[in-house]
Design a protein around this motif. Sequence first.
Motif, PDB file in Angstrom:
ATOM      1  N   SER A  20       0.830  -1.197   0.000  1.00 28.61           N
ATOM      2  CA  SER A  20       0.000   0.000   0.000  1.00 28.61           C
ATOM      3  C   SER A  20       0.864   1.246   0.000  1.00 28.61           C
ATOM      4  CB  SER A  20      -0.897  -0.001   1.235  1.00 28.61           C
ATOM      5  OG  SER A  20      -1.558   1.236   1.375  1.00 28.61           O
ATOM      6  N   ASN A  21       0.481   2.217  -0.810  1.00 29.96           N
ATOM      7  CA  ASN A  21       1.170   3.514  -0.811  1.00 29.96           C
ATOM      8  C   ASN A  21       0.713   4.397   0.331  1.00 29.96           C
ATOM      9  OD1 ASN A  21       2.841   3.123  -3.041  1.00 29.96           O
ATOM     10  ND2 ASN A  21       1.232   3.713  -4.460  1.00 29.96           N
ATOM     11  N   ASP A  22      -0.332   3.987   1.048  1.00 23.33           N
ATOM     12  CA  ASP A  22      -0.906   4.816   2.101  1.00 23.33           C
ATOM     13  C   ASP A  22      -0.956   4.086   3.447  1.00 23.33           C
ATOM     14  OD1 ASP A  22      -2.125   7.214   2.969  1.00 23.33           O
ATOM     15  OD2 ASP A  22      -4.107   6.316   2.794  1.00 23.33           O
ATOM     16  N   ALA A  23      -0.150   3.064   3.619  1.00 22.43           N
ATOM     17  CA  ALA A  23      -0.243   2.209   4.808  1.00 22.43           C
ATOM     18  C   ALA A  23       0.072   2.940   6.106  1.00 22.43           C
ATOM     19  CB  ALA A  23       0.685   1.015   4.658  1.00 22.43           C
ATOM     20  N   MET A  24       0.978   3.895   6.068  1.00 21.86           N
ATOM     21  CA  MET A  24       1.394   4.539   7.314  1.00 21.86           C
ATOM     22  C   MET A  24       0.752   5.907   7.511  1.00 21.86           C
ATOM     23  SD  MET A  24       5.266   3.244   7.889  1.00 21.86           S
ATOM     24  CE  MET A  24       6.009   4.366   6.767  1.00 21.86           C
ATOM     25  N   SER A  25      -0.377   6.135   6.889  1.00 26.58           N
ATOM     26  CA  SER A  25      -1.114   7.373   7.147  1.00 26.58           C
ATOM     27  C   SER A  25      -2.570   7.018   7.413  1.00 26.58           C
ATOM     28  CB  SER A  25      -0.942   8.363   5.986  1.00 26.58           C
ATOM     29  OG  SER A  25      -1.365   7.805   4.773  1.00 26.58           O
ATOM     30  N   GLN A  26      -3.451   7.211   6.457  1.00 22.40           N
ATOM     31  CA  GLN A  26      -4.875   6.971   6.678  1.00 22.40           C
ATOM     32  C   GLN A  26      -5.209   5.518   6.995  1.00 22.40           C
ATOM     33  OE1 GLN A  26      -7.151   9.287   6.967  1.00 22.40           O
ATOM     34  NE2 GLN A  26      -5.685  10.902   6.511  1.00 22.40           N
ATOM     35  N   ASN A  27      -4.484   4.572   6.420  1.00 24.00           N
ATOM     36  CA  ASN A  27      -4.810   3.154   6.609  1.00 24.00           C
ATOM     37  C   ASN A  27      -4.171   2.527   7.847  1.00 24.00           C
ATOM     38  OD1 ASN A  27      -6.441   2.930   4.334  1.00 24.00           O
ATOM     39  ND2 ASN A  27      -4.677   2.655   3.008  1.00 24.00           N
ATOM     40  N   LEU A  28      -3.308   3.241   8.523  1.00 27.22           N
ATOM     41  CA  LEU A  28      -2.603   2.662   9.667  1.00 27.22           C
ATOM     42  C   LEU A  28      -3.552   2.209  10.776  1.00 27.22           C
ATOM     43  CD1 LEU A  28       0.151   1.909  10.742  1.00 27.22           C
ATOM     44  CD2 LEU A  28       0.317   4.190  11.739  1.00 27.22           C
ATOM     45  N   SER A  29      -4.612   2.947  11.009  1.00 26.03           N
ATOM     46  CA  SER A  29      -5.551   2.540  12.064  1.00 26.03           C
ATOM     47  C   SER A  29      -6.250   1.225  11.693  1.00 26.03           C
ATOM     48  CB  SER A  29      -6.575   3.635  12.347  1.00 26.03           C
ATOM     49  OG  SER A  29      -7.355   3.896  11.204  1.00 26.03           O
ATOM     50  N   ASN A  30      -6.580   1.041  10.417  1.00 27.30           N
ATOM     51  CA  ASN A  30      -7.203  -0.218   9.980  1.00 27.30           C
ATOM     52  C   ASN A  30      -6.229  -1.382  10.107  1.00 27.30           C
ATOM     53  OD1 ASN A  30      -9.555   1.136   9.290  1.00 27.30           O
ATOM     54  ND2 ASN A  30      -8.848   1.524   7.214  1.00 27.30           N
ATOM     55  N   ILE A  31      -4.973  -1.146   9.756  1.00 26.50           N
ATOM     56  CA  ILE A  31      -3.948  -2.186   9.872  1.00 26.50           C
ATOM     57  C   ILE A  31      -3.755  -2.568  11.329  1.00 26.50           C
ATOM     58  CG2 ILE A  31      -1.494  -2.690   9.528  1.00 26.50           C
ATOM     59  CD1 ILE A  31      -1.703  -0.782   7.029  1.00 26.50           C
ATOM     60  N   SER A  32      -3.706  -1.575  12.208  1.00 27.04           N
ATOM     61  CA  SER A  32      -3.503  -1.880  13.634  1.00 27.04           C
ATOM     62  C   SER A  32      -4.678  -2.669  14.209  1.00 27.04           C
ATOM     63  CB  SER A  32      -3.250  -0.607  14.434  1.00 27.04           C
ATOM     64  OG  SER A  32      -4.403   0.196  14.484  1.00 27.04           O
ATOM     65  N   MET A  33      -5.888  -2.415  13.734  1.00 26.45           N
ATOM     66  CA  MET A  33      -7.041  -3.200  14.192  1.00 26.45           C
ATOM     67  C   MET A  33      -6.897  -4.656  13.772  1.00 26.45           C
ATOM     68  SD  MET A  33     -10.253  -0.521  13.707  1.00 26.45           S
ATOM     69  CE  MET A  33     -11.136  -1.746  12.817  1.00 26.45           C
ATOM     70  N   MET A  34      -6.381  -4.899  12.577  1.00 29.74           N
ATOM     71  CA  MET A  34      -6.194  -6.269  12.104  1.00 29.74           C
ATOM     72  C   MET A  34      -5.064  -6.966  12.865  1.00 29.74           C
ATOM     73  SD  MET A  34      -8.577  -6.697  10.009  1.00 29.74           S
ATOM     74  CE  MET A  34      -8.167  -8.217   9.200  1.00 29.74           C
ATOM     75  N   LEU A  35      -4.036  -6.210  13.247  1.00 29.22           N
ATOM     76  CA  LEU A  35      -2.920  -6.788  14.004  1.00 29.22           C
ATOM     77  C   LEU A  35      -3.377  -7.343  15.351  1.00 29.22           C
ATOM     78  CD1 LEU A  35      -0.107  -4.179  13.311  1.00 29.22           C
ATOM     79  CD2 LEU A  35      -0.066  -6.589  12.663  1.00 29.22           C
ATOM     80  N   LYS A  36      -4.434  -6.804  15.899  1.00 31.05           N
ATOM     81  CA  LYS A  36      -4.937  -7.229  17.208  1.00 31.05           C
ATOM     82  C   LYS A  36      -5.707  -8.544  17.149  1.00 31.05           C
ATOM     83  CE  LYS A  36      -5.613  -2.478  18.688  1.00 31.05           C
ATOM     84  NZ  LYS A  36      -6.629  -1.506  19.121  1.00 31.05           N
ATOM     85  N   ARG A  37      -6.153  -8.927  15.978  1.00 32.53           N
ATOM     86  CA  ARG A  37      -6.974 -10.136  15.850  1.00 32.53           C
ATOM     87  C   ARG A  37      -6.108 -11.378  15.977  1.00 32.53           C
ATOM     88  NH1 ARG A  37     -12.477  -9.060  13.439  1.00 32.53           N
ATOM     89  NH2 ARG A  37     -12.573 -11.280  13.821  1.00 32.53           N
ATOM     90  N   LYS A  38      -6.609 -12.357  16.700  1.00 33.30           N
ATOM     91  CA  LYS A  38      -5.803 -13.548  16.993  1.00 33.30           C
ATOM     92  C   LYS A  38      -5.567 -14.438  15.784  1.00 33.30           C
ATOM     93  CE  LYS A  38      -9.499 -16.593  18.500  1.00 33.30           C
ATOM     94  NZ  LYS A  38      -9.925 -17.525  19.506  1.00 33.30           N
ATOM     95  N   SER A  39      -6.431 -14.403  14.802  1.00 30.59           N
ATOM     96  CA  SER A  39      -6.291 -15.314  13.666  1.00 30.59           C
ATOM     97  C   SER A  39      -5.733 -14.642  12.410  1.00 30.59           C
ATOM     98  CB  SER A  39      -7.647 -15.944  13.343  1.00 30.59           C
ATOM     99  OG  SER A  39      -8.572 -14.939  13.020  1.00 30.59           O
TER     100      SER A  39
END
Length: 82
Positions: A20-39
Amino acid sequence: TMAMKAHLRSDRPMLIALASNDAMSQNLSNISMMLKRKSVYFLPMKQDSPKNKPHSLVAEFELIGDALSAMSRGEQLRPLFL
């Protein structure tokens, strides 16, 4: 997307290879939510061009075999960010 949603509903393991070209700005919160999921597991990633694309991340696709092995053991391959 529908297959991913089904996996999330049933807590089945899922490996995400992010590019993603936008992973560390607008999409970072969505990525961090996925990182919390156990599976949910991520293929380790890095910035592909920090100077020209300061918000981008790209998966290290050559690590997919190692990441799948770690996922089968219920582990996230580390380090996540290279």
